[in-house]
Design a protein around this motif. Structure first.
Motif, short mmCIF file in Angstrom:
data_model
loop_
_atom_site.label_atom_id
_atom_site.label_comp_id
_atom_site.label_asym_id
_atom_site.label_seq_id
_atom_site.Cartn_x
_atom_site.Cartn_y
_atom_site.Cartn_z
N ILE A 431 0.85 -1.20 0.00
CA ILE A 431 0.00 0.00 0.00
C ILE A 431 0.88 1.25 0.00
N ARG A 432 1.91 1.23 0.84
CA ARG A 432 2.81 2.40 0.89
C ARG A 432 3.51 2.61 -0.45
N ALA A 433 4.01 1.52 -1.05
CA ALA A 433 4.73 1.65 -2.32
C ALA A 433 3.79 2.14 -3.43
N LYS A 434 2.57 1.56 -3.49
CA LYS A 434 1.61 1.99 -4.51
C LYS A 434 1.22 3.45 -4.31
N THR A 435 1.01 3.82 -3.05
CA THR A 435 0.63 5.21 -2.77
C THR A 435 1.75 6.16 -3.15
N LEU A 436 2.97 5.80 -2.83
CA LEU A 436 4.11 6.66 -3.16
C LEU A 436 4.28 6.80 -4.67
N ASP A 437 4.15 5.68 -5.38
CA ASP A 437 4.25 5.74 -6.85
C ASP A 437 3.14 6.60 -7.43
N GLY A 438 1.93 6.42 -6.93
CA GLY A 438 0.81 7.22 -7.41
C GLY A 438 1.01 8.69 -7.12
N PHE A 439 1.56 8.98 -5.95
CA PHE A 439 1.82 10.38 -5.59
C PHE A 439 2.83 11.00 -6.55
N LYS A 440 3.90 10.26 -6.84
CA LYS A 440 4.92 10.80 -7.74
C LYS A 440 4.34 11.08 -9.11
N GLU A 441 3.55 10.14 -9.62
CA GLU A 441 2.95 10.33 -10.94
C GLU A 441 1.98 11.50 -10.95
N ALA A 442 1.14 11.60 -9.93
CA ALA A 442 0.17 12.69 -9.87
C ALA A 442 0.86 14.04 -9.74
N LEU A 443 1.92 14.10 -8.96
CA LEU A 443 2.65 15.36 -8.80
C LEU A 443 3.27 15.80 -10.12
N ASP A 444 3.86 14.84 -10.84
CA ASP A 444 4.47 15.18 -12.13
C ASP A 444 3.41 15.71 -13.10
N LYS A 445 2.25 15.06 -13.15
CA LYS A 445 1.19 15.51 -14.05
C LYS A 445 0.68 16.89 -13.65
N ALA A 446 0.54 17.12 -12.36
CA ALA A 446 0.06 18.43 -11.90
C ALA A 446 1.05 19.52 -12.27
N LEU A 447 2.32 19.24 -12.14
CA LEU A 447 3.33 20.24 -12.51
C LEU A 447 3.37 20.45 -14.02
N GLU A 448 3.13 19.38 -14.78
CA GLU A 448 3.08 19.52 -16.24
C GLU A 448 1.90 20.37 -16.67
N ARG A 449 0.80 20.31 -15.92
CA ARG A 449 -0.36 21.15 -16.25
C ARG A 449 -0.14 22.61 -15.88
N GLY A 450 0.95 22.89 -15.20
CA GLY A 450 1.26 24.26 -14.86
C GLY A 450 0.79 24.70 -13.49
N GLU A 451 0.37 23.77 -12.67
CA GLU A 451 -0.04 24.14 -11.31
C GLU A 451 1.17 24.59 -10.50
N GLY A 452 0.91 25.46 -9.54
CA GLY A 452 1.97 25.90 -8.64
C GLY A 452 2.51 24.73 -7.83
#
Length: 862
Positions: A431-452
């Motif tokens: 659960i921790r590994a999946k959550t961490l991987d999901g967090f990394k992916e979501a953060l990268d996408k959010a930054l690509e969309r131009g979010e602060g």
């Protein structure tokens, strides 16, 4: 009789072998739930429709010797007996009946008729002797609940003798400890007698009862055999009175001195006719008595008092331990024994469930699956598996002592949780590994969309920490109170570390971006400004630096606002960017210093070879080469002065003035006193008012560069002078001026004389060359440019030193015709101008002389 002979033969072969009955019993009808009254038990005849046939043999019936005549407990036989009759499945729904009585009093016969057992009976034709040795155990046929009957060895036997009553007491105590109902078989004609055989038996029963200390209430069913005509109503009071006297006479512990008989025993009496004389009536009365054993454990039944009952699964162990205590001649404490049995049996059950759990296919599949990946519904699945094991334990241990049962259940639960804990930890890890991987992916996408960055990191952290909590809820095991806080804290640290890493990377990218912009915005303009090298160069560079730095800092500060940094950190980064901008300018200036000589020569060449309109010069003879040379060299010196130091501050310095005085004025001053060289302002490694860190070219380096610069540009000047002279010659239609003058002065005769005597012509030519050299060295045209009188005065002071210098140079050249010359350019120039180059003698000689004077003359003292 045939059946008795058959059983006797089997007994002779092996008493330890279980003797199954071969014939099938008649199916019993539904028993009545009501207990027959005492009057009903005394009736001689019962209607056959109200009684149940007594099965003499039953497939379910089996027997085994529990304790042999020497007191050895048959544990293996008891275990086999329990498995055969499935006693362990009964829980508390079972009853134990035992029978005591004198030897050869018909105990086995009564049990066989009453319960359908197959105990060996005495053969009357063989004589009266001991038939049952030790204690035998059998299951009653066709009685609910499951009823176990024990046939005890008879008392007062001839075989053991008068004094050997130890086994009688031990077996009596054992029967009272394990039985719910004790049948006491006695003859009717012994009632009322003082020394009858039943008195020692009763006394033994009461005496051993005192050794139980905390006994349960046991039903004593007195079975009066061979009833006479005396009514039971008359026999029972006498029997009860005798029983009470025996009870009163038995010594008791202090705690039970005043305890009535009814506290320990539920006394009931039943009478049976003679089996030999009235067999049919005997069987009818036995059938009536059998009805009382149906549902004997129900409230109001024969075994209604269930205090201290041992669950059926623990019967084997309990009986074995009770017999061991009795054999060791120790006091038997039933409550303590009950706890001990519960402890052993509950632990056995717990171990069985733990083993069952470890080998369960569902658990093994779940354990293997969770080792490789996330398992949806892990908590529910494992909860069901654990609940199955714990429920199984509860079902099997429900009848044992509550405190022991709960304690062992807790231990079982703890062991089960220890067994599944690694799988649970693996699940949390997934659960921790999946959550961490999901967090990394979501953060990268959010930054690509131009979010602060700060907003994206905060939102993603909240979302995925919530997902982790839901995952932990899905993995939660109801039986465990495990707290996933440590794993959650580790996940939070991992997320924070990743956020910090990404923040550092993004800040590095952002810094690199703005540094790149600054480098691009500053490098080329600074290079162009330094190339221009004017008085406004460094002010323009400072303005450029200020403007570009301000623009970059503004954009950088705006970009940093999305990272939610501390003000102190932002200030540090802005200061660092500002310092980087200065470093770009300084680095570019230091880079350009390496090309300063090239730039000086390029500037000199550009100004010397092109006019004010940037058109290439044509040396027609009207150009003032000296003035042009001075102007071009001044511009090159200006470039050198600009490149000597980094001037990003508003501080002023005197570098340009020092260079001008030391280099330009020294060249114009001609030959001066060499002692002035000791006061050379360029003989230093640092500039006044310029810090060493800001110095690009030291004074000594400037002097060296200038010498190299002049040496490499003299050829250009010489070529220009030669081109000018050649142009003048080519464009003139008249003879040379000296020829015209000679003709006019000398006339034709003198001219012919010169032709006839070439030596005169050589002397005149030498005089002309010396005069031309003096003309060039003294710069006569330049001196008279300011007026005739100043020109004469200046020439008068410079004439003699110039002549002496020329003569000294000629003498040096004559003395060392073959020696190598230090300055190849100078010597070559001099030789070509004075000796070798006859085709361009006038112009070359002048240029060479000028060059030699400039290099040898020390700078004038200011």
């Amino acid at each position: 009789m045939q059946a008795e002979l058959y059983f006797s033969s089997l007994y002779i072969l092996d008493r330890s072998v279980e003797i199954p009955l071969s014939s099938s019993p008649l199916p019993p009808s539904s028993p009545s739930l009501s207990q027959p009254s005492r009057e009903e038990a005394s009736l001689d005849v019962l209607v056959s429709s109200q009684s149940q046939p007594i099965p003499q043999m039953d497939d379910d019936c089996c027997s085994t010797q529990l304790i042999d005549g020497d007191g050895v407990f048959n544990a293996a036989g008891l275990e086999h007996f329990m498995k055969t009759v499935k006693l362990a499945e009964c829980g508390l729904s079972y009853a134990v009946v035992s029978i005591m009585g004198p030897q050869s009093s018909g105990k086995s016969t009564l049990l066989n008729h009453l319960f359908g057992t197959n105990f060996r009976e005495m053969d009357a034709f063989m004589g009266r002797s001991q038939t049952t040795k030790g204690i035998w155990l059998a299951k009653c046929a066709g009685i609910e609940p499951c009823t176990i009957v024990m046939d005890l060895e008879g008392t007062d036997g001839r075989e053991r003798g008068e004094d050997d009553t130890t086994f009688e007491k031990q077996s009596a105590l054992f029967a009272l400890a394990v039985s719910d109902i004790v049948l006491i078989n006695m003859w009717c004609h012994d009632i009322g007698r003082e020394q009858a055989a039943n008195k020692p038996l009763l006394k033994t029963v009461f005496q051993v009862m005192m050794r139980l200390f905390s006994p349960r209430k046991t039903t004593l069913l007195f079975v009066i055999r061979d009833k006479t005509k005396t009514p039971l109503e008359n026999l029972e009071p006498i029997l009860r009175e005798d029983i009470q006297k025996i009870w009163d006479s038995v010594p008791k512990p202090q705690a039970y001195k005043e305890t009535p008989l009814s506290e320990f025993f539920n006394v009931q009496v039943v009478a049976l006719s003679s089996y030999e004389e009235k067999e049919e009536k005997f069987k009818e009365q036995v059938a009536s008595l059998r009805q009382r054993f149906y549902h004997s454990i129900a409230p109001g039944g024969l075994a209604g008092d269930r205090r201290g009952v041992i669950p059926a699964s623990g019967f084997s162990f309990s009986a074995q331990q009770i017999w061991k205590v009795i054999k060791d001649n120790k006091d038997l404490d039933l409550p303590a024994h009950k706890v001990m049995v519960a402890t052993v049996r509950c632990e056995e059950i717990a171990n069985e469930k733990l083993t069952y759990m470890a080998a369960m296919e569902e658990w093994l599949q779940l354990e293997e699956a969770v080792q490789h990946d996330l398992v949806p519904g892990f908590g529910k699945k494992l909860t069901v598996i654990l609940d199955k094991c714990l429920s199984g334990y509860d079902m099997e241990a429900v009848y044992f002592d509550e405190s022991v049962r709960i304690s062992k259940r807790q231990q079982l639960e703890s062991k089960l949780l220890q067994l599944v804990n690694p799988a649970y930890e693996s699940m949390l890890g997934h659960i921790r590994a999946k959550t961490l991987d999901g967090f990394k992916e979501a953060l990268d996408k959010a930054l690509e969309r131009g979010e602060g960055f700060a907003i994206a990191a905060h939102d993603c952290t909240q979302v995925f920490m919530s997902k982790f909590d839901k995952g932990c809820e899905d993995a939660t095991i109801e039986q465990a109170s495990w707290n996933p806080s440590k794993v959650r804290d580790k996940l939070r640290r991992d997320i924070d570390a990743h956020v910090a890493s990404v923040r550092a990377a993004k800040l590095s990218e952002l810094t690199t971006l703005y540094e790149g912009r600054l480098a691009k915005a500053l490098s080329e303009p600074v290079e162009a400004l330094l190339d221009a090298a004017s008085d406004d160069t460094w002010p323009a560079i400072r303005e450029l630096l200020r403007r570009e730095t301000k623009s970059a800092i503004s954009g950088f500060s705006s970009a940093l606002s999305s990272f939610n940094l501390d003000e102190a950190d932002i200030d540090k980064m802005l200061i660092k960017l500002e310092e980087y901008a200065r470093s770009v300018v300084e680095s570019k200036a230091r880079e350009e210093v390496g090309r300063v000589l090239i730039r000086m020569k390029d500037r000199f060449s550009t100004l010397f070879s092109h006019d004010a309109d940037s058109m290439p010069r044509v040396w027609t003879g009207n150009e003032d080469i000296k003035a042009i040379t001075k102007t071009a060299r001044s511009a090159s010196l200006k470039l050198l002065s600009v490149m000597t130091a980094i001037r990003l501050d508003d501080a002023t310095d005197k570098v340009e003035k020092t260079l001008s005085l030391a280099l330009m004025d020294a060249s114009d001053g001609g030959a001066t006193n060499r002692s002035i060289q000791s006061l050379d302002p360029l003989a230093s490694s640092s500039w006044e008012e310029v810090p060493p860190t800001k110095t690009l070219i030291t004074p000594v380096q400037c002097k060296s560069l200038w010498r190299q610069f002049k040496a490499e540009t003299d050829y250009t000047v010489t070529q220009a002078i030669s081109a000018q002279a050649s142009h003048k010659r080519n464009n003139s239609m008249l003879p040379p001026p000296w020829a015209i003058l000679a003709i006019l002065v000398l006339g034709f005769n003198e001219f012919m004389t010169l032709l006839r005597n070439p030596l005169y012509l050589a002397v005149i030519f030498v005089v002309f060359l010396v005069g031309k050299a003096l003309w060039v060295q003294l710069d006569i045209s330049g001196e008279f440019r300011n007026g005739a009188l100043p020109g004469l005065l200046s020439l008068s002071t410079k004439f003699l030193p110039t002549v002496m210098n020329i003569l000294r140079r000629l003498a040096d050249e004559g003395q060392q015709p073959a020696a190598p010359v230090l300055d190849r350019n100078h010597s070559k120039s001099f030789r070509s101008g004075v000796i070798s180059n006859s085709s361009s003698s006038a112009s070359s000689n002048v240029a060479s002389s000028e060059s030699e004077i400039e290099y040898s003359s020390p700078p004038r003292q200011q």
